[in-house]
Design an enzyme around this catalytic site. Sequence first.
Site, PDB file in Angstrom:
ATOM      1  N   GLU B  57      18.571   7.682 -72.356  1.00 34.39           N
ATOM      2  CA  GLU B  57      19.935   7.922 -72.825  1.00 34.39           C
ATOM      3  C   GLU B  57      20.340   6.938 -73.915  1.00 34.39           C
ATOM      4  OE1 GLU B  57      19.003   7.863 -69.667  1.00 34.39           O
ATOM      5  OE2 GLU B  57      19.639   9.754 -68.756  1.00 34.39           O
ATOM      6  N   PHE B 119      25.694  10.401 -54.066  1.00 31.63           N
ATOM      7  CA  PHE B 119      24.439  10.215 -54.790  1.00 31.63           C
ATOM      8  C   PHE B 119      24.690  10.256 -56.299  1.00 31.63           C
ATOM      9  CE2 PHE B 119      20.582  12.048 -56.814  1.00 31.63           C
ATOM     10  CZ  PHE B 119      19.786  10.937 -56.656  1.00 31.63           C
ATOM     11  N   GLN B 120      24.213   9.254 -56.994  1.00 32.03           N
ATOM     12  CA  GLN B 120      24.382   9.099 -58.441  1.00 32.03           C
ATOM     13  C   GLN B 120      25.836   9.100 -58.874  1.00 32.03           C
ATOM     14  OE1 GLN B 120      21.615  11.822 -60.432  1.00 32.03           O
ATOM     15  NE2 GLN B 120      20.087  10.195 -60.369  1.00 32.03           N
ATOM     16  N   LYS B 169      31.060  18.065 -61.473  1.00 30.18           N
ATOM     17  CA  LYS B 169      30.179  19.217 -61.386  1.00 30.18           C
ATOM     18  C   LYS B 169      30.970  20.486 -61.048  1.00 30.18           C
ATOM     19  CE  LYS B 169      25.472  20.139 -60.095  1.00 30.18           C
ATOM     20  NZ  LYS B 169      24.293  19.741 -59.310  1.00 30.18           N
ATOM     21  N   MET B 481      14.109 -14.050 -85.048  1.00 35.92           N
ATOM     22  CA  MET B 481      15.409 -14.653 -85.327  1.00 35.92           C
ATOM     23  C   MET B 481      15.735 -15.746 -84.320  1.00 35.92           C
ATOM     24  SD  MET B 481      17.786 -14.847 -87.381  1.00 35.92           S
ATOM     25  CE  MET B 481      18.275 -13.484 -88.438  1.00 35.92           C
TER      26      MET B 481
HETATM   27  C1  LIG Z   1      19.347  -6.247 -76.690  1.00 37.45           C
HETATM   28  C2  LIG Z   1      19.237  -7.587 -77.306  1.00 37.45           C
HETATM   29  N1  LIG Z   1      18.666  -8.606 -76.637  1.00 37.45           N
HETATM   30  C3  LIG Z   1      18.558  -9.814 -77.208  1.00 37.45           C
HETATM   31  C4  LIG Z   1      19.023 -10.052 -78.465  1.00 37.45           C
HETATM   32  C5  LIG Z   1      18.911 -11.424 -79.088  1.00 37.45           C
HETATM   33  N2  LIG Z   1      18.077 -11.397 -80.294  1.00 37.45           N
HETATM   34  C6  LIG Z   1      18.586 -11.310 -81.531  1.00 37.45           C
HETATM   35  S1  LIG Z   1      17.432 -11.233 -82.722  1.00 37.45           S
HETATM   36  C7  LIG Z   1      16.192 -11.362 -81.592  1.00 37.45           C
HETATM   37  C8  LIG Z   1      14.760 -11.388 -82.026  1.00 37.45           C
HETATM   38  C9  LIG Z   1      14.298 -10.109 -82.588  1.00 37.45           C
HETATM   39  O1  LIG Z   1      12.909 -10.151 -82.706  1.00 37.45           O
HETATM   40  P1  LIG Z   1      12.119  -9.006 -83.429  1.00 37.45           P
HETATM   41  O2  LIG Z   1      12.591  -7.695 -82.969  1.00 37.45           O
HETATM   42  O3  LIG Z   1      10.677  -9.273 -83.311  1.00 37.45           O
HETATM   43  O4  LIG Z   1      12.598  -9.143 -84.936  1.00 37.45           O
HETATM   44  P2  LIG Z   1      12.433 -10.383 -85.945  1.00 37.45           P
HETATM   45  O5  LIG Z   1      13.611 -11.282 -85.784  1.00 37.45           O
HETATM   46  O6  LIG Z   1      11.162 -11.074 -85.621  1.00 37.45           O
HETATM   47  O7  LIG Z   1      12.421  -9.763 -87.301  1.00 37.45           O
HETATM   48  C10 LIG Z   1      16.705 -11.461 -80.300  1.00 37.45           C
HETATM   49  C11 LIG Z   1      15.892 -11.619 -79.089  1.00 37.45           C
HETATM   50  C12 LIG Z   1      19.640  -8.966 -79.125  1.00 37.45           C
HETATM   51  N3  LIG Z   1      20.166  -9.086 -80.346  1.00 37.45           N
HETATM   52  N4  LIG Z   1      19.707  -7.751 -78.544  1.00 37.45           N
END
Ligand SMILES: Cc1ncc(C[n+]2csc(CCOP(=O)(O)OP(=O)(O)O)c2C)c(N)n1
Lengths: 186, 571
Positions: B57, B119-120, B169, B481
């Site tokens: 989803e 349920f659900q 439903k 990042m």
């Molecule tokens: C759902 C979610 N979980 C955690 C984060 C925190 N977060 C921001 S950027 C990042 C790293 C992303 O890594 P990648 O997808 O390999 O991309 P890159 O930065 O290496 O280009 C994380 C863990 C987020 N933004 N979203």
Amino acid sequence: MELNTKIQEFTLSVFTENTVGMLNRVTIIFTRRKLNIESITASNTELKDIYRYTIVVKTTLDMIKKVTAQLEKQIDIHKALFYTSDQVIYNEIALYKMPMTSDRNYDVEAIVRQNHARILSVTSEYMVIEKTGLKEETQALYDLLKMHGLLEFARSGRVAVTRPMRKLNSFLDEMEAKTNYDTDYN
Amino acid sequence: MNYQNKENIRGAEAVILSLLNENVEHVFGYVGGAIMPVYDALYDYQDVLIHYLTRHEQGAIHAAQSYARVSGKVGVCFATSGPGATNLVTGLADAQLDSTPLVCITGQVDSRMLGTDAFQETDVIGVTMPVTKWSSQVTRAEEIPEAIAKAFYIAQSGRPGPVLIDITKDAQFGLFNFQYKACKRIRSYFPHPKLNIGLLDEALKMIDASQKPFLLIGHGVTISKAEKEVKAFVEKTKIPVASTLLGLSAFPSHHPLYMGMLGMHGNYAPNILTNECDLLIAIGMRFDDRVTGDVERYAKQAKIIHIDIDSAELNKNVFADIAIPADAKEALQYVLPKLKQKHTEDWLNQFAQLRVKEQTLIDAQLYPGKGKVSMGEVIRVVNEQSQTKPIVVTDVGQHQMMSGRYFEFNEGRSFVTSGGLGTMGFGLPASIGAKIASPEKGVVAVLGDGGFQMTIQELGTIFQYKIPVKILILNNNFLGMVRQWQQLFFEKRYSFTEMHNPDFLTIAKGYNIQSNKVFERSKLESAVKEMLASKGPYLLEVDVEMEENVFPMVPAGASVSEILLGNEELN
Ligand SMILES: Cc1ncc(C[n+]2csc(CCOP(=O)(O)OP(=O)(O)O)c2C)c(N)n1
């Protein structure tokens, strides 16, 4: 600036549709910003099917403006207005349940008279005293009755009407007049 | 075909007919017990209401979001009760922050079972209330058309946002005589302010009096379709313009008066000069903290004109001298004929000088020459090799910022990214929605190895429907990042940011998606060409520099004028 960041008491009047979950929509705006609601009451208004929440919070002018704007943004909220305490006339109601005793120092009649309260109900075991007033006043009576064996106490939230001579109607008319309904989305 | 009236039909069919009345052509969704009647009704309408079964989803809602952002229409998705509905939450929150019009329809348990922990059963309205613009639960078939009509009106009027309609439903099974009437007005809702001429005239005077005016544009420009008006504004006045991340592509990147992106990883000059201009004109943006840095030290010297359709955004983060609740396009149309050219040559020169300072860094990012391939370099090559500019969809992280910095746009609605929520996993499903919204355009999804794996299952959707998106994975084997922040602010303690990845090409193969992997610079151009020329879906993985950092950077809590170029220690 000083004034904007000073914590003070505000009374909000929030005019809403009567939809299920409305209270929730109103309160999450406060919870998000970690604002504690001091009291909240709901009632109908002079306009059909429009409800009014009266909410008391302690916060800054700066914050209350933002909160009011975010409340007003809710689809089912017609209008949200905030007032400082001197801009509203308000009251609360308190009920005190007292045991029937033969304590000589306890002259119920006198206490009721002096505090501008009244006796609401009497049974062989207890009586219920009612007082309307500001919180300090109902609190003073509480402190007094506490010494004489207060059994139960309940206080309502604040109900308030505003001092400015402006009707809800005129706010709503103004909002409508400022809105452009012509956009066609399809 | 007339869908407006039909006698004695089920609520479920009424859902479908209501959508058709709102000119919905595409729906994304996932089946389940509580939404089965709707799906059963859809069976008879699948030629006119095209449904895409995603693999989760979350995939459905991100696809719907991107569909909405590319097409300018409302995105629609279906989900079942309980887990189906809770899987929508991330997308709702994302759409709420990024002002995306969505109508999500969730099934709910029978109305007689509500509140019994059936349920659900989940209290979907309760769960989603903080992340929807509006929501409503329907327990009787008769209420369906009106609820959906309201949903569409609310989703797209004023500042757009996500709306959720939860239908029990029994309401889906209930029989009634259907009649559809679009919603044009809700008495407690004032979405679209009429122009306040007085305020706009004041703003004109302020613009007239300014010496160093600076225009900031955001997503609101795209939403109100004001791209042309912004261009005319800039060209007539010669006022320099910069964009927020979500405003990207609303203004042509190569335009001489375009100064680049604002904010944490934006361009050097527009960040620095935000604190030197004498007038900021902000249109359709909301002074997000990723744009302002420390607000206490944000444009304090400047007067501020803020135009936004959402009054609650005015004076929220930044105090405006003139705050104008208005639709961006309407406001611009009013001021345009009254504007005069300004003499901004010296002011523009200041931008140009700072641009030179950033150029060394840009060159290093785009043409590193040695070492492993860099992210910027890959983006440059894709950009150069695209004959017609594609729609760029990104995930979240370093690759996202590099995409924002280095892709060039010449048409609106060609950059789709998760800005406000920064949702990893957004990119791949969003690319599906973008392609369906705009089949004639190329769609490139730029993803990190981390985010790709958050919604990797949507390769299944791409496979089933043969959606020819180009998936570009910039693989640094890190959650880049976060690793960058660990390096800069946590003494290089790389706590749980290293990733051991599977062989993405093998995975692509399983989905019958053509793929390739590039390790060397010399192979990059031909690989990109092959990807862009391919007919079907294509996955290109590029093995990029592991510890590259995105600069410039406004560190958290710093002022925009303290933006770092990354070579500070050397100076
Ligand atoms: C759902 C979610 N979980 C955690 C984060 C925190 N977060 C921001 S950027 C990042 C790293 C992303 O890594 P990648 O997808 O390999 O991309 P890159 O930065 O290496 O280009 C994380 C863990 C987020 N933004 N979203």
